[in-house]
Design a protein around this motif. Structure first.
Motif, PDB file in Angstrom:
ATOM      1  N   VAL A 145       0.833  -1.198   0.000  1.00  0.00           N
ATOM      2  CA  VAL A 145       0.000   0.000   0.000  1.00  0.00           C
ATOM      3  C   VAL A 145       0.872   1.253   0.000  1.00  0.00           C
ATOM      4  CG1 VAL A 145      -1.718   1.319   1.298  1.00  0.00           C
ATOM      5  CG2 VAL A 145      -1.931  -1.173   1.123  1.00  0.00           C
ATOM      6  N   ARG A 146       1.918   1.248   0.839  1.00  0.00           N
ATOM      7  CA  ARG A 146       2.809   2.411   0.882  1.00  0.00           C
ATOM      8  C   ARG A 146       3.466   2.656  -0.477  1.00  0.00           C
ATOM      9  NH1 ARG A 146       4.163   0.387   6.027  1.00  0.00           N
ATOM     10  NH2 ARG A 146       5.959  -0.716   5.145  1.00  0.00           N
ATOM     11  N   SER A 147       3.887   1.598  -1.134  1.00  0.00           N
ATOM     12  CA  SER A 147       4.529   1.748  -2.445  1.00  0.00           C
ATOM     13  C   SER A 147       3.584   2.380  -3.449  1.00  0.00           C
ATOM     14  CB  SER A 147       5.000   0.385  -2.957  1.00  0.00           C
ATOM     15  OG  SER A 147       6.033  -0.139  -2.161  1.00  0.00           O
ATOM     16  N   LEU A 148       2.337   1.924  -3.453  1.00  0.00           N
ATOM     17  CA  LEU A 148       1.358   2.469  -4.389  1.00  0.00           C
ATOM     18  C   LEU A 148       1.057   3.936  -4.078  1.00  0.00           C
ATOM     19  CD1 LEU A 148      -1.038  -0.601  -4.608  1.00  0.00           C
ATOM     20  CD2 LEU A 148       0.333   0.312  -6.482  1.00  0.00           C
ATOM     21  N   VAL A 149       0.863   4.242  -2.800  1.00  0.00           N
ATOM     22  CA  VAL A 149       0.533   5.615  -2.406  1.00  0.00           C
ATOM     23  C   VAL A 149       1.700   6.548  -2.714  1.00  0.00           C
ATOM     24  CG1 VAL A 149       0.052   7.115  -0.437  1.00  0.00           C
ATOM     25  CG2 VAL A 149      -1.136   4.916  -0.647  1.00  0.00           C
ATOM     26  N   GLU A 150       2.920   6.103  -2.444  1.00  0.00           N
ATOM     27  CA  GLU A 150       4.099   6.936  -2.705  1.00  0.00           C
ATOM     28  C   GLU A 150       4.267   7.272  -4.176  1.00  0.00           C
ATOM     29  OE1 GLU A 150       7.309   4.743  -1.074  1.00  0.00           O
ATOM     30  OE2 GLU A 150       6.790   5.195   1.027  1.00  0.00           O
ATOM     31  N   HIS A 151       3.723   6.418  -5.043  1.00  0.00           N
ATOM     32  CA  HIS A 151       3.837   6.662  -6.477  1.00  0.00           C
ATOM     33  C   HIS A 151       2.550   7.245  -7.063  1.00  0.00           C
ATOM     34  CE1 HIS A 151       7.320   4.018  -5.927  1.00  0.00           C
ATOM     35  NE2 HIS A 151       7.793   4.564  -7.034  1.00  0.00           N
ATOM     36  N   GLY A 152       1.689   7.761  -6.187  1.00  0.00           N
ATOM     37  CA  GLY A 152       0.531   8.519  -6.646  1.00  0.00           C
ATOM     38  C   GLY A 152      -0.728   7.740  -6.907  1.00  0.00           C
ATOM     39  N   TYR A 153      -0.781   6.477  -6.495  1.00  0.00           N
ATOM     40  CA  TYR A 153      -1.988   5.686  -6.716  1.00  0.00           C
ATOM     41  C   TYR A 153      -2.886   5.745  -5.489  1.00  0.00           C
ATOM     42  CZ  TYR A 153       0.137   3.904 -10.945  1.00  0.00           C
ATOM     43  OH  TYR A 153       0.704   3.808 -12.191  1.00  0.00           O
ATOM     44  N   ASP A 154      -4.160   5.925  -5.724  1.00  0.00           N
ATOM     45  CA  ASP A 154      -5.140   6.051  -4.649  1.00  0.00           C
ATOM     46  C   ASP A 154      -5.599   4.659  -4.229  1.00  0.00           C
ATOM     47  OD1 ASP A 154      -6.976   6.975  -2.856  1.00  0.00           O
ATOM     48  OD2 ASP A 154      -8.518   7.418  -4.364  1.00  0.00           O
ATOM     49  N   VAL A 155      -5.191   4.242  -3.054  1.00  0.00           N
ATOM     50  CA  VAL A 155      -5.566   2.930  -2.532  1.00  0.00           C
ATOM     51  C   VAL A 155      -6.493   3.161  -1.349  1.00  0.00           C
ATOM     52  CG1 VAL A 155      -4.765   0.762  -1.551  1.00  0.00           C
ATOM     53  CG2 VAL A 155      -3.375   1.978  -3.239  1.00  0.00           C
ATOM     54  N   PRO A 156      -7.671   2.509  -1.325  1.00  0.00           N
ATOM     55  CA  PRO A 156      -8.596   2.702  -0.217  1.00  0.00           C
ATOM     56  C   PRO A 156      -7.935   2.417   1.128  1.00  0.00           C
ATOM     57  CG  PRO A 156      -9.643   1.496  -1.992  1.00  0.00           C
ATOM     58  CD  PRO A 156      -8.206   1.598  -2.340  1.00  0.00           C
ATOM     59  N   SER A 157      -8.235   3.211   2.107  1.00  0.00           N
ATOM     60  CA  SER A 157      -7.664   3.012   3.443  1.00  0.00           C
ATOM     61  C   SER A 157      -8.256   1.743   4.050  1.00  0.00           C
ATOM     62  CB  SER A 157      -8.005   4.206   4.344  1.00  0.00           C
ATOM     63  OG  SER A 157      -9.402   4.374   4.454  1.00  0.00           O
ATOM     64  N   GLY A 158      -7.532   1.205   5.006  1.00  0.00           N
ATOM     65  CA  GLY A 158      -8.000  -0.001   5.685  1.00  0.00           C
ATOM     66  C   GLY A 158      -7.747  -1.257   4.904  1.00  0.00           C
ATOM     67  N   THR A 159      -6.909  -1.193   3.838  1.00  0.00           N
ATOM     68  CA  THR A 159      -6.637  -2.400   3.059  1.00  0.00           C
ATOM     69  C   THR A 159      -5.472  -3.205   3.616  1.00  0.00           C
ATOM     70  OG1 THR A 159      -5.188  -1.146   1.579  1.00  0.00           O
ATOM     71  CG2 THR A 159      -7.489  -1.374   0.932  1.00  0.00           C
ATOM     72  N   GLU A 160      -4.716  -2.609   4.563  1.00  0.00           N
ATOM     73  CA  GLU A 160      -3.603  -3.359   5.105  1.00  0.00           C
ATOM     74  C   GLU A 160      -4.133  -4.542   5.911  1.00  0.00           C
ATOM     75  OE1 GLU A 160      -2.531   1.047   5.214  1.00  0.00           O
ATOM     76  OE2 GLU A 160      -4.232  -0.248   5.628  1.00  0.00           O
ATOM     77  N   PRO A 161      -3.468  -5.716   5.783  1.00  0.00           N
ATOM     78  CA  PRO A 161      -3.887  -6.862   6.589  1.00  0.00           C
ATOM     79  C   PRO A 161      -3.599  -6.611   8.058  1.00  0.00           C
ATOM     80  CG  PRO A 161      -1.842  -7.322   5.411  1.00  0.00           C
ATOM     81  CD  PRO A 161      -2.339  -6.019   4.902  1.00  0.00           C
TER      82      PRO A 161
END
Length: 257
Positions: free
Chosen positions: A240-256
Motif C-alpha cells: 500500500v505504501r509503495s502504491l501511495v508513494e507513487h501517486g496511486y489512490d488505494v482505499p484506506s483499511g486495506t492493510e492486513p
C-alpha cells in the motif's frame, strides 16, 4: 497429463504441439496430446461435418451427429470435455492452474472440442461436453488457436516441463500481479541503462524493487487486478505504501491485520 483435442484441422494442433516446450514435454512423458479429426465421425463420402442452421441465417453450423460419433469413439476419453466457445467460462491463469492440478489426480487429463464456422449444434453443448471455455472477448474463425492457448498455458505449469520451475512463480497473473520488467546484457544499450539495483547483488533490494514494479505496472495497466487484491485484503502494508508513494489512490483499511 493427457489432453484430447477434437478438430477438423488436426495437423494444426499436431504441428504446434510437437515443437518447443510442448514437444519437449511430450518427449519427457509429462504431456500426452491426442488429436482427433472430427471428420472421422462423418458418414458420407464428402466427410461432411457442417450444415445450414435451422431458421436461416449466414454461415454453417457443426452438426451434432458426427461430433457425438467422433467423441464417443475414443476409448477412455479424458474428461472433462470442454467446448471452446465465446460464451464459455473465461480462461485465465487460475483456470490453467486448476486444470494443471489434475496432473496429480487419478484422472489426470481433460479434452477440448474446437468449434468452427457459426458454432456447433446446441445439443453438443447441452449433452456432449461438460462445459465451455473462452480465451477472450473476441471471435476467431475456429477453436484451434484457443485450444492451443489452453494446452500451452496448462502444460507449462506441469512439473518438470519448464527448465526452471521457479519461472511460473513470478510471472504475470501469479498472485494477480503483472510481471515486473526484465533486463539482460548489456548493462547499457544506446544510452538506456539497466536499473542499478538489479546490478547491486543485493538480493533483498532486488526482490523489493521487483515487487514494487509489479505493483506499479499492474496498477497502471490492470487496475481491476489491484481492486481484486484490495477486496481480498491481499496487499501488505508495504504494498500500500509503495502504491501511495507513487501517486496511486488505494482505499484506506486495506492493510492486513
Amino acid at each position: 497429463m493427457r489432453i484430447d483435442v477434437f478438430t477438423i484441422f488436426p495437423d494444426v494442433i499436431s504441428a504446434y504441439c510437437g515443437t518447443s516446450i510442448l514437444g519437449r514435454a511430450a518427449e519427457a512423458g509429462a504431456l500426452d496430446v491426442r488429436v482427433h479429426d472430427l471428420r472421422r465421425g462423418a458418414d458420407d463420402p464428402r466427410r461432411s461435418v457442417d450444415d445450414s442452421p435451422f431458421g436461416g441465417g449466414a454461415g454453417m453450423v457443426l452438426m451434432a451427429e458426427p461430433l457425438f460419433r467422433c467423441v464417443e469413439s475414443v476409448p477412455d476419453l479424458a474428461r472433462p470435455l470442454y467446448l471452446l466457445a465465446p460464451g464459455g467460462r473465461r480462461f485465465d491463469q487460475d483456470v490453467a492452474a486448476e486444470l494443471a492440478a489434475r496432473a496429480g489426480s487419478p484422472a489426470a487429463g481433460f479434452s477440448l472440442l474446437c468449434g468452427r464456422y457459426e458454432g456447433v449444434d446446441q445439443r453438443v453443448a447441452d449433452h456432449l461436453v461438460d462445459g465451455e471455455l473462452s480465451v477472450g472477448d473476441f471471435v476467431l474463425a475456429g477453436g484451434e488457436l484457443a485450444a492451443l492457448v489452453v494446452v500451452e498455458a496448462v502444460a507449462r505449469l506441469l512439473p518438470e516441463v519448464l527448465g526452471n520451475e521457479d519461472s511460473t512463480l513470478e510471472e504475470s497473473f501469479t498472485g494477480d500481479l503483472l510481471e515486473y520488467p526484465q533486463y539482460t546484457r548489456p548493462a547499457e544499450f544506446r544510452g538506456w541503462e539497466v536499473p542499478a539495483v538489479l546490478r547491486s547483488g543485493d538480493h533483498g533490494a532486488v526482490a523489493a524493487w521487483r515487487r514494487t514494479q509489479a505493483l506499479l505496472r499492474t496498477a497502471e495497466r490492470r487496475p481491476d487486478l489491484i481492486e481484486r487484491l484490495v477486496r481480498a485484503t491481499a496487499l501488505s502494508a508495504s504494498d500500500v505504501r509503495s502504491l501511495v508513494e507513487h501517486g496511486y489512490d488505494v482505499p484506506s483499511g486495506t492493510e492486513p491485520e
